[in-house]
Enzyme design. Structure first.
Site, PDB file in Angstrom:
ATOM      1  N   LEU A   1       0.885  -1.154   0.000  1.00 17.15           N
ATOM      2  CA  LEU A   1       0.000   0.000   0.000  1.00 17.15           C
ATOM      3  C   LEU A   1       0.925   1.206   0.000  1.00 17.15           C
ATOM      4  O   LEU A   1       1.900   1.241   0.755  1.00 17.15           O
ATOM      5  CB  LEU A   1      -0.891   0.018   1.243  1.00 17.15           C
ATOM      6  CG  LEU A   1      -1.930  -1.095   1.367  1.00 17.15           C
ATOM      7  CD1 LEU A   1      -2.654  -0.985   2.700  1.00 17.15           C
ATOM      8  CD2 LEU A   1      -2.923  -1.044   0.220  1.00 17.15           C
ATOM      9  N   ASP A   2       0.637   2.210  -0.829  1.00 17.39           N
ATOM     10  CA  ASP A   2       1.581   3.315  -0.916  1.00 17.39           C
ATOM     11  C   ASP A   2       1.579   4.159   0.365  1.00 17.39           C
ATOM     12  O   ASP A   2       0.752   3.988   1.255  1.00 17.39           O
ATOM     13  CB  ASP A   2       1.344   4.161  -2.178  1.00 17.39           C
ATOM     14  CG  ASP A   2       0.022   4.909  -2.161  1.00 17.39           C
ATOM     15  OD1 ASP A   2      -0.255   5.598  -1.172  1.00 17.39           O
ATOM     16  OD2 ASP A   2      -0.722   4.835  -3.149  1.00 17.39           O
ATOM     17  N   TYR A   3       2.509   5.071   0.440  1.00 17.25           N
ATOM     18  CA  TYR A   3       2.785   5.864   1.649  1.00 17.25           C
ATOM     19  C   TYR A   3       1.527   6.533   2.193  1.00 17.25           C
ATOM     20  O   TYR A   3       1.311   6.575   3.406  1.00 17.25           O
ATOM     21  CB  TYR A   3       3.850   6.909   1.291  1.00 17.25           C
ATOM     22  CG  TYR A   3       4.342   7.754   2.434  1.00 17.25           C
ATOM     23  CD1 TYR A   3       5.290   7.258   3.334  1.00 17.25           C
ATOM     24  CD2 TYR A   3       3.893   9.063   2.609  1.00 17.25           C
ATOM     25  CE1 TYR A   3       5.764   8.039   4.378  1.00 17.25           C
ATOM     26  CE2 TYR A   3       4.359   9.845   3.652  1.00 17.25           C
ATOM     27  CZ  TYR A   3       5.296   9.327   4.526  1.00 17.25           C
ATOM     28  OH  TYR A   3       5.756  10.108   5.560  1.00 17.25           O
TER      29      TYR A   3
ATOM     30  N   THR B   1      -1.666   5.689   1.536  1.00 14.18           N
ATOM     31  CA  THR B   1      -2.837   4.817   1.561  1.00 14.18           C
ATOM     32  C   THR B   1      -2.842   4.007   2.849  1.00 14.18           C
ATOM     33  O   THR B   1      -1.799   3.585   3.341  1.00 14.18           O
ATOM     34  CB  THR B   1      -2.836   3.878   0.347  1.00 14.18           C
ATOM     35  OG1 THR B   1      -2.871   4.656  -0.847  1.00 14.18           O
ATOM     36  CG2 THR B   1      -4.041   2.944   0.364  1.00 14.18           C
TER      37      THR B   1
END
Length: 234
Positions: A101-103, A105
């Site tokens: 999951l990106d930074y 999210t």
């Protein structure tokens, strides 16, 4: 057992990432470098990665976390940002996140020592659905939503068909349930960017039928045996 499967059983990472360890020349068997993915490991062989001996894990760990924003899904970060492993305080085993999951999210994240399960959940051929709640600026008409559902071009490749349902429009923002079956980099955000809409909040709430509930941001727990069995069969 093939070397990539052996390394995954040691809890280093998924099979695909373990293949990179081999190709980068970081793996030795009985003191000799191994660079062929077809290499087999015998019962009496000694395997090292970066000079450290590794052995298969007898009992794997499976955790579910409610990832907060502001953390990256990796074991270490070149920019010294906080990682999700910084939130794990009571485990000494080498745990790694499954997928990313990106930074910015948040939401459902699986962490484990089981490389085979990680490979199953992340391999594109399995097309395991992942459900997100996306908060987007403004309204989006049905024609634009249908475009997203049918696939848009990202990095020269069309995304697979997905499901998008409007939950509500409130105070100038739309909230959507988005279900995708692939895991390309920042995919949900970039899909909306392709129709000139910005996602201001994004949270993963389910992987298949496994739902995120009962955990505050940053909290985690062991998966129940039935949840582990489900993920191995989904």
């Amino acid at each position: 057992m093939r070397i990539n499967k052996y390394l995954a059983e040691c809890g280093l990472s998924s099979r695909r990432k373990c293949e990179a360890f081999v190709l980068e020349g970081r793996v030795k068997i009985n003191g000799k470098p191994v660079t062929q993915l077809s290499t087999e490991v015998g019962n009496n062989d000694v395997v090292t990665v970066d000079g450290n001996k590794v052995q298969p894990i007898k009992k794997h760990i499976y955790l579910i976390m409610n990832k907060p924003k502001g953390y990256v899904c990796t074991a270490s970060d070149e920019f010294n940002r906080k990682t999700v492993l910084d939130l794990i305080k009571d485990r000494s085993e080498r745990i790694f996140p499954v997928g990313r999951l990106d930074y910015d999210t948040e939401g459902l994240l699986i962490l484990t020592t089981d490389g085979d399960l990680a490979n199953r959940l992340t391999h594109p051929r399995n097309e395991i659905p992942k459900t997100y709640i996306a908060k987007v600026e403004g309204e989006i008409d049905e024609a634009a939503l249908e475009k997203l559902r049918n696939g848009v071009i990202l990095d020269g490749v069309k995304t697979k068909k997905c499901r998008i349902k409007l939950i509500e429009f409130k105070e100038g923002h739309s909230r959507f349930e988005v279900v995708i079956s692939e895991g390309r980099n920042r995919q949900v955000r970039r899909m909306f960017e392709s129709i000139n809409k910005e996602v201001v909040f994004l949270k993963r709430v389910a992987i298949g039928d496994l739902k995120l509930s009962g955990l505050n941001r940053g909290e985690y727990r062991d998966l129940y045996p039935e949840e582990v069995n489900y993920l191995k069969l989904v």
